[in-house]
Design an enzyme around this catalytic site. Sequence first.
Site, mmCIF file in Angstrom:
data_model
loop_
_atom_site.group_PDB
_atom_site.id
_atom_site.type_symbol
_atom_site.label_atom_id
_atom_site.label_comp_id
_atom_site.label_asym_id
_atom_site.label_seq_id
_atom_site.Cartn_x
_atom_site.Cartn_y
_atom_site.Cartn_z
ATOM 1 N N ASP A 116 -37.384 85.607 -60.972
ATOM 2 C CA ASP A 116 -38.560 84.979 -61.570
ATOM 3 C C ASP A 116 -39.828 85.640 -61.041
ATOM 4 O O ASP A 116 -40.038 85.703 -59.828
ATOM 5 C CB ASP A 116 -38.564 83.478 -61.262
ATOM 6 N N TYR A 118 -44.260 86.273 -61.478
ATOM 7 C CA TYR A 118 -45.463 85.466 -61.233
ATOM 8 C C TYR A 118 -46.618 86.233 -61.857
ATOM 9 O O TYR A 118 -47.612 86.510 -61.217
ATOM 10 C CB TYR A 118 -45.605 85.349 -59.709
ATOM 11 N N HIS A 123 -52.461 81.749 -63.804
ATOM 12 C CA HIS A 123 -51.580 80.811 -63.093
ATOM 13 C C HIS A 123 -51.664 81.038 -61.583
ATOM 14 O O HIS A 123 -51.828 80.095 -60.809
ATOM 15 C CB HIS A 123 -50.137 80.985 -63.581
ATOM 16 N N ARG A 132 -55.402 77.696 -51.133
ATOM 17 C CA ARG A 132 -56.334 78.558 -50.400
ATOM 18 C C ARG A 132 -57.614 78.678 -51.225
ATOM 19 O O ARG A 132 -57.824 79.677 -51.913
ATOM 20 C CB ARG A 132 -55.729 79.964 -50.200
ATOM 21 N N GLU A 188 -42.320 74.664 -65.899
ATOM 22 C CA GLU A 188 -43.152 75.863 -66.029
ATOM 23 C C GLU A 188 -42.738 76.546 -67.311
ATOM 24 O O GLU A 188 -41.554 76.855 -67.500
ATOM 25 C CB GLU A 188 -42.949 76.818 -64.842
ATOM 26 N N GLU A 190 -42.321 79.674 -69.478
ATOM 27 C CA GLU A 190 -42.253 81.117 -69.220
ATOM 28 C C GLU A 190 -41.561 81.805 -70.386
ATOM 29 O O GLU A 190 -40.860 81.173 -71.179
ATOM 30 C CB GLU A 190 -41.450 81.399 -67.932
ATOM 31 N N ASP A 222 -38.824 76.923 -66.066
ATOM 32 C CA ASP A 222 -38.512 77.012 -64.639
ATOM 33 C C ASP A 222 -38.886 75.677 -63.987
ATOM 34 O O ASP A 222 -39.955 75.532 -63.392
ATOM 35 C CB ASP A 222 -39.317 78.179 -64.037
ATOM 36 N N ARG A 226 -42.335 70.213 -56.901
ATOM 37 C CA ARG A 226 -43.526 70.670 -56.168
ATOM 38 C C ARG A 226 -43.571 70.169 -54.731
ATOM 39 O O ARG A 226 -44.096 70.868 -53.849
ATOM 40 C CB ARG A 226 -44.795 70.235 -56.904
ATOM 41 N N GLN A 229 -41.171 72.232 -52.839
ATOM 42 C CA GLN A 229 -41.710 73.597 -52.790
ATOM 43 C C GLN A 229 -42.774 73.757 -51.708
ATOM 44 O O GLN A 229 -42.767 74.727 -50.949
ATOM 45 C CB GLN A 229 -42.304 73.948 -54.166
ATOM 46 N N TYR A 233 -41.723 76.627 -48.919
ATOM 47 C CA TYR A 233 -41.941 77.966 -49.501
ATOM 48 C C TYR A 233 -42.391 79.020 -48.501
ATOM 49 O O TYR A 233 -42.290 80.217 -48.790
ATOM 50 C CB TYR A 233 -42.882 77.907 -50.697
ATOM 51 N N LYS A 242 -36.591 75.259 -56.832
ATOM 52 C CA LYS A 242 -36.475 75.933 -58.121
ATOM 53 C C LYS A 242 -35.028 76.071 -58.592
ATOM 54 O O LYS A 242 -34.790 76.196 -59.787
ATOM 55 C CB LYS A 242 -37.053 77.355 -58.004
ATOM 56 N N THR A 246 -32.726 75.800 -64.394
ATOM 57 C CA THR A 246 -33.649 76.602 -65.198
ATOM 58 C C THR A 246 -33.105 76.553 -66.619
ATOM 59 O O THR A 246 -31.955 76.925 -66.849
ATOM 60 C CB THR A 246 -33.685 78.071 -64.715
ATOM 61 N N THR A 342 -44.999 81.490 -64.940
ATOM 62 C CA THR A 342 -45.706 80.533 -65.790
ATOM 63 C C THR A 342 -46.786 81.237 -66.597
ATOM 64 O O THR A 342 -47.598 81.972 -66.049
ATOM 65 C CB THR A 342 -46.350 79.451 -64.903
ATOM 66 N N GLU A 356 -50.941 72.613 -62.648
ATOM 67 C CA GLU A 356 -52.256 73.139 -63.033
ATOM 68 C C GLU A 356 -53.033 72.172 -63.912
ATOM 69 O O GLU A 356 -54.237 71.995 -63.738
ATOM 70 C CB GLU A 356 -52.081 74.451 -63.806
HETATM 71 MN MN MN Z 1 -41.658 80.207 -62.330
#
Ligand code: MN
Length: 412
Positions: A116, A118, A123, A132, A188, A190, A222, A226, A229, A233, A242, A246, A342, A356
């Site tokens: 997968d 990114y 996104h 951040r 997500e 995709e 996907d 959260r 995650q 992560y 994840k 899927t 995503t 999001e």
């Molecule tokens: Mn994904």
Amino acid sequence: MIDQTHDPALKSWVESANRPDTDFPIQNLPYATFCRRGEERSRLGVAIGDMLLDATEAFDLQSMHRVMSMSHSARADVRRIISDYLAHYSTGAERFLHPISGVDLLLPTDIPDYTDFYASIDHATNVGRMFRPDNPLLPNYKWMPIAYHGRASSVIVSGAPVRRPWGQIVSNPAGPPVYAPCRLLDYEVELGAFLGRGNPIGESIPIAEAEDHLFGVCLLNDWSARDIQSWEYQPLGPFLAKNFATSISPWVVTMQALEPFRCAAPPRPEGDPSPLPHLTTAGDGAFKITLEVWLRSAAMLDPVRVSRGDFSSMYWTLAQMVAHHSSNGCPMRTGDLIGSGTVSGPERGNRGCLLEITTRGAEPLQLPNGDVRRFLEDGDEVILRGYCEAPGFRRIGLGECRGVILPAIAAP
Ligand code: MN
């Protein structure tokens, strides 16, 4: 290459394929793997209107894998033969047709590996900003398509339900994690892409040849936990958040079918680096594919559209993903699945996941029946849809990818 199979005037003797709203006109010809009800044996099918042509019986094509492992030009030949067959009626040809509603659609192929990416900068920026605020993109983002290795064993076909996972969750930052059902379950949207021919270990796929190694695309959800995650992560990336499920659509729209919708990737903003030579493509490497997310809670009769994004807005192209993936000599295999990441755009209406859309739950999504959603609840159904439109060409669709959330199992 554009050829006679893309002619917008081409019609099929299968009447439902000529309706303007079908996803599967004769210009599309997506593959699927299916079983006739009551049979064990899987067959290769080609969608035409609301029917499926049994390509195993009609053309002796035994499996999706068989077509995937053909050369790029042999696959184009097969497309022309099928197009011709469905354009010109021959006596008895209807015996190879089955209503799509009367067959079982299976996973398109055995998937050796799933990766997968990114690749949407919108996104990555939106999500990065939540964690951040001053520095949403990490320094490598504009130099390489970022990815993690996913789990092929939990790739499921549209219609299969998704069980809310259990996992380690930190609800109080001062306290220990608890093992509990996921509370922040998300989707997500995709684009999935299947590899055609692979490469031997130790060799890489040059970027100029990368598209020849792609077979076709599907819709991909996907599913993402959260809360699991955010705790797991770092430092090695997503894992149990994840790999519980899927979902993909059963239809594989071939790269040939996408040819009319090819376009230039968006120009890189001023100040962004040019990709390194091994990731630099000549010509148009993007595809204009509209991806929509629809949501239906258990209390709603009809689903409501919650977002609409454009795959051609991605920062990295499919060819760049394939070239990067194999650039260290990693062998890609026929049937490997890659997810694009995503697909989000700059506006709220084109953000491709609830994380999001709701800014991690802070701005809930209003549903037409008065309910709100921060994340998915049990009984919610997520429906992905995709289609391609371009002036002078017939609209084609990717069909649907559906999944309903089932409650978590009682304490395991
Ligand atoms: Mn994904």
